[in-house]
Enzyme design. Sequence first.
Site, short mmCIF file in Angstrom:
data_model
loop_
_atom_site.label_atom_id
_atom_site.label_comp_id
_atom_site.label_asym_id
_atom_site.label_seq_id
_atom_site.Cartn_x
_atom_site.Cartn_y
_atom_site.Cartn_z
N ALA A 125 -56.22 -9.85 -9.19
CA ALA A 125 -54.86 -9.74 -8.67
C ALA A 125 -54.75 -10.35 -7.27
O ALA A 125 -53.69 -10.85 -6.89
CB ALA A 125 -54.39 -8.29 -8.65
N THR A 126 -55.83 -10.34 -6.51
CA THR A 126 -55.79 -10.96 -5.18
C THR A 126 -55.45 -12.44 -5.31
O THR A 126 -54.53 -12.94 -4.63
CB THR A 126 -57.15 -10.80 -4.47
OG1 THR A 126 -57.43 -9.40 -4.32
CG2 THR A 126 -57.15 -11.47 -3.11
N ASN A 158 -50.64 1.21 -4.50
CA ASN A 158 -52.01 1.61 -4.79
C ASN A 158 -52.50 2.81 -3.98
O ASN A 158 -53.45 3.47 -4.36
CB ASN A 158 -52.96 0.43 -4.58
CG ASN A 158 -52.72 -0.28 -3.26
OD1 ASN A 158 -51.63 -0.80 -3.02
ND2 ASN A 158 -53.72 -0.31 -2.40
N GLN A 205 -51.49 -1.96 -10.33
CA GLN A 205 -51.60 -0.51 -10.57
C GLN A 205 -50.60 -0.04 -11.62
O GLN A 205 -50.53 1.17 -11.89
CB GLN A 205 -51.33 0.26 -9.26
CG GLN A 205 -52.33 -0.01 -8.16
CD GLN A 205 -53.66 0.70 -8.37
OE1 GLN A 205 -53.82 1.56 -9.24
NE2 GLN A 205 -54.65 0.35 -7.56
N SER A 265 -54.53 -7.33 -12.82
CA SER A 265 -55.97 -7.25 -12.62
C SER A 265 -56.57 -6.50 -13.79
O SER A 265 -55.98 -5.53 -14.28
CB SER A 265 -56.26 -6.50 -11.32
OG SER A 265 -57.65 -6.35 -11.14
N ALA A 266 -57.77 -6.91 -14.24
CA ALA A 266 -58.40 -6.21 -15.37
C ALA A 266 -59.05 -4.90 -14.93
O ALA A 266 -58.99 -3.90 -15.64
CB ALA A 266 -59.44 -7.11 -16.03
N HIS A 267 -59.65 -4.89 -13.72
CA HIS A 267 -60.52 -3.76 -13.40
C HIS A 267 -59.78 -2.50 -12.96
O HIS A 267 -60.40 -1.47 -12.71
CB HIS A 267 -61.58 -4.17 -12.37
CG HIS A 267 -61.11 -4.27 -10.95
ND1 HIS A 267 -61.21 -3.21 -10.07
CD2 HIS A 267 -60.56 -5.29 -10.25
CE1 HIS A 267 -60.75 -3.60 -8.88
NE2 HIS A 267 -60.35 -4.85 -8.96
N THR A 316 -63.67 -23.52 -15.09
CA THR A 316 -64.09 -23.12 -16.43
C THR A 316 -63.72 -21.66 -16.66
O THR A 316 -64.00 -20.79 -15.83
CB THR A 316 -65.62 -23.29 -16.59
OG1 THR A 316 -65.92 -24.68 -16.41
CG2 THR A 316 -66.09 -22.84 -17.96
N CYS A 375 -59.98 -1.18 0.49
CA CYS A 375 -60.19 -2.40 1.26
C CYS A 375 -60.34 -2.11 2.75
O CYS A 375 -60.88 -2.91 3.48
CB CYS A 375 -59.04 -3.36 1.05
SG CYS A 375 -58.61 -3.53 -0.67
C1 LIG Z 1 -56.65 -3.70 -6.70
C2 LIG Z 1 -55.36 -4.30 -6.31
C3 LIG Z 1 -55.26 -5.66 -6.00
C4 LIG Z 1 -56.46 -6.57 -5.99
O1 LIG Z 1 -56.92 -6.81 -7.29
P1 LIG Z 1 -58.31 -7.57 -7.52
O2 LIG Z 1 -58.31 -7.84 -8.98
O3 LIG Z 1 -59.36 -6.58 -7.09
O4 LIG Z 1 -58.32 -8.80 -6.69
C5 LIG Z 1 -54.04 -6.17 -5.68
N1 LIG Z 1 -52.95 -5.39 -5.64
C6 LIG Z 1 -53.00 -4.08 -5.94
C7 LIG Z 1 -51.75 -3.27 -5.90
C8 LIG Z 1 -54.22 -3.48 -6.27
O5 LIG Z 1 -54.26 -2.19 -6.53
#
Ligand SMILES: *Cc1c(COP(=O)(O)O)cnc(C)c1O
Length: 394
Positions: free
Chosen positions: A80-81, A160, A188, A208-210, A248, A333
């Site tokens: 997501a960054t 978040n 989120q 973001s996947a994680h 890739t 962060c």
């Molecule tokens: C975790 C988060 C991000 C960053 O996502 P990454 O995949 O770790 O780069 C960005 N925005 C929000 C609101 C998040 O919670």
Amino acid sequence: MTDVTPSLPVYLDYAATTPVDDRVAAVMQRYLTVDQLYANPASRSHMLGWQAEQAVEQARRQVADSLHADPREIVWTSGATEADNLALTGFMRANRERGMHLVTSIIEHKAVVDTASALELEGFEVTWLTPGTDGCITPEQLRHAMRDDTALVSLMAVNNELGSVNDIAALAAVAHEFGAAFHSDAAQAIGRIPLDVEAQGIDLMSLSAHKAYGPKGVGALYVRRHPDIRVEALIHGGGHERGMRSGTLPTHQIAGMGKAFALMAQEGDADQAHIAGLAERFMAGIAQTGGIYHNAGDGHHVPNIINLAFDGIDGESLLMALRDVAVSTGSACNSASVDPSYVLLGAGVPRSLALSSLRFSFGRFTTEADIDHALGVLQHAVSGLRAPAPAGSG
Ligand SMILES: *Cc1c(COP(=O)(O)O)cnc(C)c1O
């Protein structure tokens, strides 16, 4: 009461990251080793490449389906960054003739805040909105900030740190009234609130996947095709992802994200119902101890993120006392710094209470036993830290 013993430490930091669901890990395994589908999905000259490409395209459809988007509107990124960087910088640079003005808020994730600040140095102008104490930006507030030269509005779906939920459909409608595009960081939000880029009028959305039981290091930017939203690439190379993001494609990461998002579409509501029950149990336990405030707890918020201020207690000391409960002060962060969270300050939490705050976040694998254990440890720690210092200790 539950009689199950939780495994320690109890993990209540799902907003920082989630474990990968076993079913997601099983899918990812298929795309790594020599007897599997390890080929480059951009290889057009052999079947192994086509099979890897099929896996990528299936995942693209799974992610698109979870947003009611078209698969051709999904651009893979490293998270997501990167998606936030591509949305803000890529859009502003590609649409200079539309205007040089961007509207966002002071409690966005750093990936948006720092990107908007970098754009200011590049000559773009930014209006920074301040949310109410509920952590939300209102459509009226946004309307006042809009100008003829506003090209883009970027406001997150779910915060978040606070768990506060913006009415992104109403905010997008205001942006469109003024001819601007609307971006939302939904890292989120996926699986936690309904997301529908058509119904909500979203033009760009970061994922973001994680944060959704998928792997770290992969994400996506949704980029609307009708009307066509233009985004300039930040990473140049082989012209992958329709020229918007070269490199890739990591088949295993992408297949994992697809599976994670498909599971969220199927199970997100059940997850949230389970978590709402846990959150209720947690808050009932918390209510036994005085002097604890729920930051931004009055407004619309998701049940899986609860940010609490412990009056008169230093958050770092409390964190130390909670040794076998994994929670977070401020956002992950910033956790190396002792500055109060800019998000809490931004949402009007007084500095002393911001320094006394912890974020508890729950997820798919959180149990009642976890909650009960955390409550026990928390009550013990709070009464210990609040006890008057022994006489003569100065
Ligand atoms: C975790 C988060 C991000 C960053 O996502 P990454 O995949 O770790 O780069 C960005 N925005 C929000 C609101 C998040 O919670």
